[in-house]
Design a protein around this motif. Sequence first.
Motif, PDB file in Angstrom:
ATOM      1  N   ASP A  41       0.810  -1.218   0.000  1.00 36.91           N
ATOM      2  CA  ASP A  41       0.000   0.000   0.000  1.00 36.91           C
ATOM      3  C   ASP A  41       0.843   1.267   0.000  1.00 36.91           C
ATOM      4  N   LEU A  42       2.132   1.142  -0.217  1.00 37.57           N
ATOM      5  CA  LEU A  42       2.993   2.321  -0.219  1.00 37.57           C
ATOM      6  C   LEU A  42       2.623   3.276  -1.348  1.00 37.57           C
ATOM      7  N   LYS A  43       2.733   4.566  -1.067  1.00 41.48           N
ATOM      8  CA  LYS A  43       2.577   5.586  -2.092  1.00 41.48           C
ATOM      9  C   LYS A  43       3.956   5.942  -2.639  1.00 41.48           C
ATOM     10  N   ALA A  44       3.972   6.552  -3.796  1.00 43.79           N
ATOM     11  CA  ALA A  44       5.240   6.994  -4.368  1.00 43.79           C
ATOM     12  C   ALA A  44       5.799   8.161  -3.569  1.00 43.79           C
ATOM     13  N   GLU A  45       7.116   8.234  -3.483  1.00 47.68           N
ATOM     14  CA  GLU A  45       7.750   9.426  -2.953  1.00 47.68           C
ATOM     15  C   GLU A  45       7.563  10.559  -3.960  1.00 47.68           C
ATOM     16  N   GLU A  46       7.367  11.756  -3.472  1.00 46.13           N
ATOM     17  CA  GLU A  46       7.209  12.915  -4.332  1.00 46.13           C
ATOM     18  C   GLU A  46       8.206  13.986  -3.908  1.00 46.13           C
ATOM     19  N   SER A  47       8.518  14.870  -4.826  1.00 46.96           N
ATOM     20  CA  SER A  47       9.496  15.902  -4.492  1.00 46.96           C
ATOM     21  C   SER A  47       9.178  17.201  -5.208  1.00 46.96           C
ATOM     22  N   LYS A  48       9.680  18.276  -4.625  1.00 41.40           N
ATOM     23  CA  LYS A  48       9.688  19.589  -5.250  1.00 41.40           C
ATOM     24  C   LYS A  48      11.104  20.137  -5.086  1.00 41.40           C
ATOM     25  N   SER A  49      11.663  20.617  -6.178  1.00 41.04           N
ATOM     26  CA  SER A  49      13.024  21.137  -6.102  1.00 41.04           C
ATOM     27  C   SER A  49      13.088  22.519  -6.733  1.00 41.04           C
ATOM     28  N   TYR A  50      13.972  23.337  -6.171  1.00 39.19           N
ATOM     29  CA  TYR A  50      14.138  24.707  -6.619  1.00 39.19           C
ATOM     30  C   TYR A  50      15.634  24.983  -6.770  1.00 39.19           C
ATOM     31  N   THR A  51      16.006  25.719  -7.801  1.00 36.88           N
ATOM     32  CA  THR A  51      17.371  26.205  -7.916  1.00 36.88           C
ATOM     33  C   THR A  51      17.336  27.671  -8.317  1.00 36.88           C
ATOM     34  N   LEU A  52      18.314  28.420  -7.859  1.00 36.98           N
ATOM     35  CA  LEU A  52      18.458  29.827  -8.212  1.00 36.98           C
ATOM     36  C   LEU A  52      19.952  30.114  -8.260  1.00 36.98           C
ATOM     37  N   GLY A  53      20.452  30.571  -9.419  1.00 36.46           N
ATOM     38  CA  GLY A  53      21.890  30.729  -9.515  1.00 36.46           C
ATOM     39  C   GLY A  53      22.314  31.692 -10.600  1.00 36.46           C
ATOM     40  N   LEU A  54      23.622  31.729 -10.805  1.00 30.08           N
ATOM     41  CA  LEU A  54      24.190  32.611 -11.813  1.00 30.08           C
ATOM     42  C   LEU A  54      25.405  31.956 -12.457  1.00 30.08           C
ATOM     43  N   VAL A  55      25.688  32.395 -13.679  1.00 33.74           N
ATOM     44  CA  VAL A  55      26.897  32.020 -14.398  1.00 33.74           C
ATOM     45  C   VAL A  55      27.589  33.322 -14.776  1.00 33.74           C
ATOM     46  N   PHE A  56      28.804  33.509 -14.300  1.00 38.20           N
ATOM     47  CA  PHE A  56      29.542  34.756 -14.518  1.00 38.20           C
ATOM     48  C   PHE A  56      30.838  34.441 -15.241  1.00 38.20           C
ATOM     49  N   GLU A  57      31.026  35.067 -16.408  1.00 38.18           N
ATOM     50  CA  GLU A  57      32.227  34.846 -17.208  1.00 38.18           C
ATOM     51  C   GLU A  57      32.871  36.197 -17.497  1.00 38.18           C
ATOM     52  N   PRO A  58      33.584  36.772 -16.521  1.00 38.56           N
ATOM     53  CA  PRO A  58      34.153  38.112 -16.709  1.00 38.56           C
ATOM     54  C   PRO A  58      35.241  38.166 -17.768  1.00 38.56           C
ATOM     55  N   THR A  59      35.938  37.025 -18.010  1.00 36.68           N
ATOM     56  CA  THR A  59      36.940  36.958 -19.073  1.00 36.68           C
ATOM     57  C   THR A  59      36.744  35.651 -19.821  1.00 36.68           C
ATOM     58  N   SER A  60      37.451  35.508 -20.929  1.00 39.18           N
ATOM     59  CA  SER A  60      37.337  34.282 -21.727  1.00 39.18           C
ATOM     60  C   SER A  60      37.925  33.083 -21.008  1.00 39.18           C
ATOM     61  N   ASN A  61      38.729  33.322 -19.956  1.00 44.04           N
ATOM     62  CA  ASN A  61      39.370  32.233 -19.219  1.00 44.04           C
ATOM     63  C   ASN A  61      38.784  32.036 -17.833  1.00 44.04           C
ATOM     64  N   THR A  62      37.684  32.711 -17.533  1.00 47.44           N
ATOM     65  CA  THR A  62      37.124  32.655 -16.185  1.00 47.44           C
ATOM     66  C   THR A  62      35.644  32.296 -16.249  1.00 47.44           C
ATOM     67  N   THR A  63      35.257  31.293 -15.498  1.00 44.43           N
ATOM     68  CA  THR A  63      33.841  30.930 -15.378  1.00 44.43           C
ATOM     69  C   THR A  63      33.524  30.692 -13.909  1.00 44.43           C
ATOM     70  N   ILE A  64      32.466  31.338 -13.429  1.00 44.77           N
ATOM     71  CA  ILE A  64      32.016  31.165 -12.041  1.00 44.77           C
ATOM     72  C   ILE A  64      30.531  30.818 -12.077  1.00 44.77           C
ATOM     73  N   THR A  65      30.168  29.701 -11.485  1.00 47.13           N
ATOM     74  CA  THR A  65      28.742  29.370 -11.332  1.00 47.13           C
ATOM     75  C   THR A  65      28.433  29.239  -9.850  1.00 47.13           C
ATOM     76  N   LEU A  66      27.338  29.805  -9.448  1.00 56.51           N
ATOM     77  CA  LEU A  66      26.885  29.759  -8.058  1.00 56.51           C
ATOM     78  C   LEU A  66      25.405  29.448  -8.069  1.00 56.51           C
ATOM     79  N   ASP A  67      25.015  28.365  -7.396  1.00 58.84           N
ATOM     80  CA  ASP A  67      23.610  27.939  -7.391  1.00 58.84           C
ATOM     81  C   ASP A  67      23.163  27.604  -5.979  1.00 58.84           C
ATOM     82  N   GLY A  68      22.056  28.199  -5.586  1.00 60.11           N
ATOM     83  CA  GLY A  68      21.368  27.767  -4.378  1.00 60.11           C
ATOM     84  C   GLY A  68      20.305  26.766  -4.753  1.00 60.11           C
ATOM     85  N   TRP A  69      20.078  25.777  -3.919  1.00 60.55           N
ATOM     86  CA  TRP A  69      19.130  24.721  -4.278  1.00 60.55           C
ATOM     87  C   TRP A  69      18.386  24.218  -3.042  1.00 60.55           C
TER      88      TRP A  69
END
Length: 930
Positions: free
Chosen positions: A670-698
């Motif tokens: 009689d088990l029910k399925a597990e259910e979920s809700k997920s959220y992400t909020l972030g940024l991708v910052f590339e100030p130069t051609s050799n630099t990549t910064i990603t920051l994500d809250g979840w």
Amino acid sequence: MPHATFSRAPLNKAIRRALFAVAVASLAPAAAQAQDANAAQTTTLDRIEVTGSNISRGDMETASPVQSITRQEIDRSGKATLAEYLQTLTSDGAGSVPRTYGTGFASGGAGVSLRGLGAGSTLVLLNGRRMAPYGLADDGQKVFTDLSVIPMDAVERVEILKDGASAIYGSDAIAGVVNIILRKEYKGVSVRSSYGVSGEGDGQMAKASATFGFGSLNDDRYNVYFNIEGGQTDEIRVADRRDRKWIGTGDARRWGYSQTKRFMNGFILGDDASPSPAGSVRNPITGQYQSLPGCAQFSPITPQDPNGGCLWQSGQFNSLAPEEKYVNLFGRGTFALSDNFEAYVEAGYSRKKSTFHNTPNSVSGAWGYPGGPVNADSGDGAVVLGPNHPDNPFPGQAVNLRYSAFDVGPRIIRSDSEFSRVLAGIKGTAGGWDLDAAYLHSESELTNSRDGYLRYSAVRDALTNGTGPGGWWRIGQNANLNNQALYDYISPTIHADGKTTLDLFDVKGSRSLAELKGGSLGIAFGAEWRRQKAQLDPQTYTDAGDIIGLGYSAYRGTQEVAAAYAEMVAPVLESLELSAAVRYDSYKGGDSATTPKVGIKWKPLQQLALRATYAEGFRAPNPAESGKGGLAGFTAAADPVRCPGGNPAAGASVRDCDIQIAVITSPNPDLKAEESKSYTLGLVFEPTSNTTITLDGWEIKRSNEINVETTSAAVAAGRVVRSDNNLPGIPNSGTLLAAQAAYVNSASTTVRGIDLDVRQGFELGGYGKLNLDLQWSHISTYEREEADGTAFEYAGTHGNCDVTNCIGTPKDKINLGATWEIGNFALSGVANYIADFKNVTAEGNACASRYADGTPAPGNGCRIPSFTTFDLSGRWRAKDGVEVFGSVQNLTDRIAPLDPLTYGAINYNPMHSSGAIGRYFTVGVKYDFQ
């Protein structure tokens, strides 16, 4: 917005929806003619397939956070297997299954657990499609994918989707997706071999692989390649690290712990005792245990038990790392059928054998089977020396016995698994649609055999009556009088057989539908049919509870599901992209799930992108949870009666604050399925051609969680089995032996955190180039709320100890890497940091371990210290086609901190396993012939 549901709906409705999606795809030519010339030109540009989407795109950055791991990053780690590498990721957590956990239910397998939500909630794909799960479920419940079947040298890259993905892939993707992508095409011959050895001279590893490919899709209109990989790794015993402080011993008294700590045995506590190689019996007059003679010939431990017991420690028998032998095969063929269509075939096979040693079996204790608990410790079921047994010091009276069967030898666990996978499909372009249809069959078969285990009924006969084959079982110093017939009788070889199969058919199509200001509006439709079967026959005799101390696990069931899904990516402006997906899954039997996902990516600046997603997910009950069968395992527990508030009561000991007990569980249809809700909020910052910064809250919130009822709840409800050594004046307060629980939809869990990924490149002119990268995962919240409202916070603690290994939930993990390349040389270093965490089972609880004097342990504020290792690797291109490489893992030979609570290893945490093995060297050579 539709919500993730698991409701009643007939299967044929889902099939009709799936066929409707295919019908939409068949209208593609008419839709294609409606496109203008610019749109047609746009669709011919090179497109990239990204995990988490069915729509090819022009760049890797989507609204969802995806970590892409290159082949070079895997190589520089020096890890021998893909599983070992993935378990070093900062996003991996509690519930992952290490290959070193040979005493667990899933012995021989290796799995990854994103966000610490368990291997069963992490979907693992191979080239974007599923694989049959491992033949043994982790903890007897969690069906997962065994990563060790992947041929490491055929891996091109790995993509980690870090948000929920049920809208794209269906069940099991609550915590995210690990997509292992192998080469699509290869021409030439490549041979690679390597050898590894620890700084102690053991754990030798030999590995070789070869890849052979021919044909060119562009020139010959076909390409076929094969990869074969084989290897062997020698066992490392815990005793081989006897000089590595607490790693090589179960005796932690030198560091302030009691002789009753979990990995010490043979002690006597008055009216209770733990098993010893000499044997201890209960004096029928005084009720106190006393040791039989002969301890010195079995145990060199000093000082010995002041109460007269015969102390010994688990480390003298256990494996630190198992012996493994394996071979992996993979082949792929791609054949051009026309200018627009190609056929492809993939075939894989894996065979692996592993051997793990554990302590000798004891003759007492408690365990469970479907009929209930078995108490061989006390009462009518207790194992005793019969009145006429020649080793009984009290002739004429049966006496309770505590004995560890050194004469039988260590328990040996052997896993022999086979995995196969065949995929055939057609993909191409028609009328502007990118189409892909394929059929997949995959299966996993496993035999888990065991020696050294004791058959309860035979042991009772041989010790009480002496009428079976071989007569009396002589114990301790008289065990040399036994014959082989006796041992064949009391300790037969036992085995369990498991098999899983997966059949899958899917069809999908995607296209550009219209031109928007920011680019092409992409849509995709698809349908899928999937049938998965799982069967595990229990270990011999465990269905009757007739193997001492061995839990029962068996299940049988089938899942059949039809699904239809749709997806859209809309670059409404040059700076704004919207995305959405929805999937409908219908399971045979009437259950269904509808899961949506939406995302947004906004680029206010050329160098900056902001992104966010919302997704719903689900995990359907697997056959181990809702099918036919049952589970009887073991877990760590604190006895609230004998150890109230984390302090031993009068007449109890610190052992009662951290004791391993049996837990008996039955499936729940009689088990029910597990259910979920997920959220992400972030940024991708590339100030130069050799630099990549990603920051994500979840954040991921999983509800209707399928769990074994918590041990504390079962104990509080009184569904327990106890020994007969009651505390003074407190009835039914003997040593805790077993608890009865059930699979229930018992809880919800909210996990919240932050991921940071930084990559920086430097051009050094004549000094080559330097690449730096940093990954940091921080868990701020890991809260589990039970059905009655009781909440437990696990972030920064040793919990949740009801899941694999009890490895804990440190708040921070960091990987910092650097690679310097100059000419034909490259040198890489990776620092791996795991933060300290409280040695409590949940925030606010009492310290889970104590020193012998009763003070909290470890002494640095009841915390497991942080742990940092540094891995170094290098490669040299000696000449064209020849590369020499090498690595040193744990370069500084850091020792893993002493962890008194985990049950996945002796005195150290499995997360810190490189600090248990020590410095490890690997050298190798690779030849490429084009």
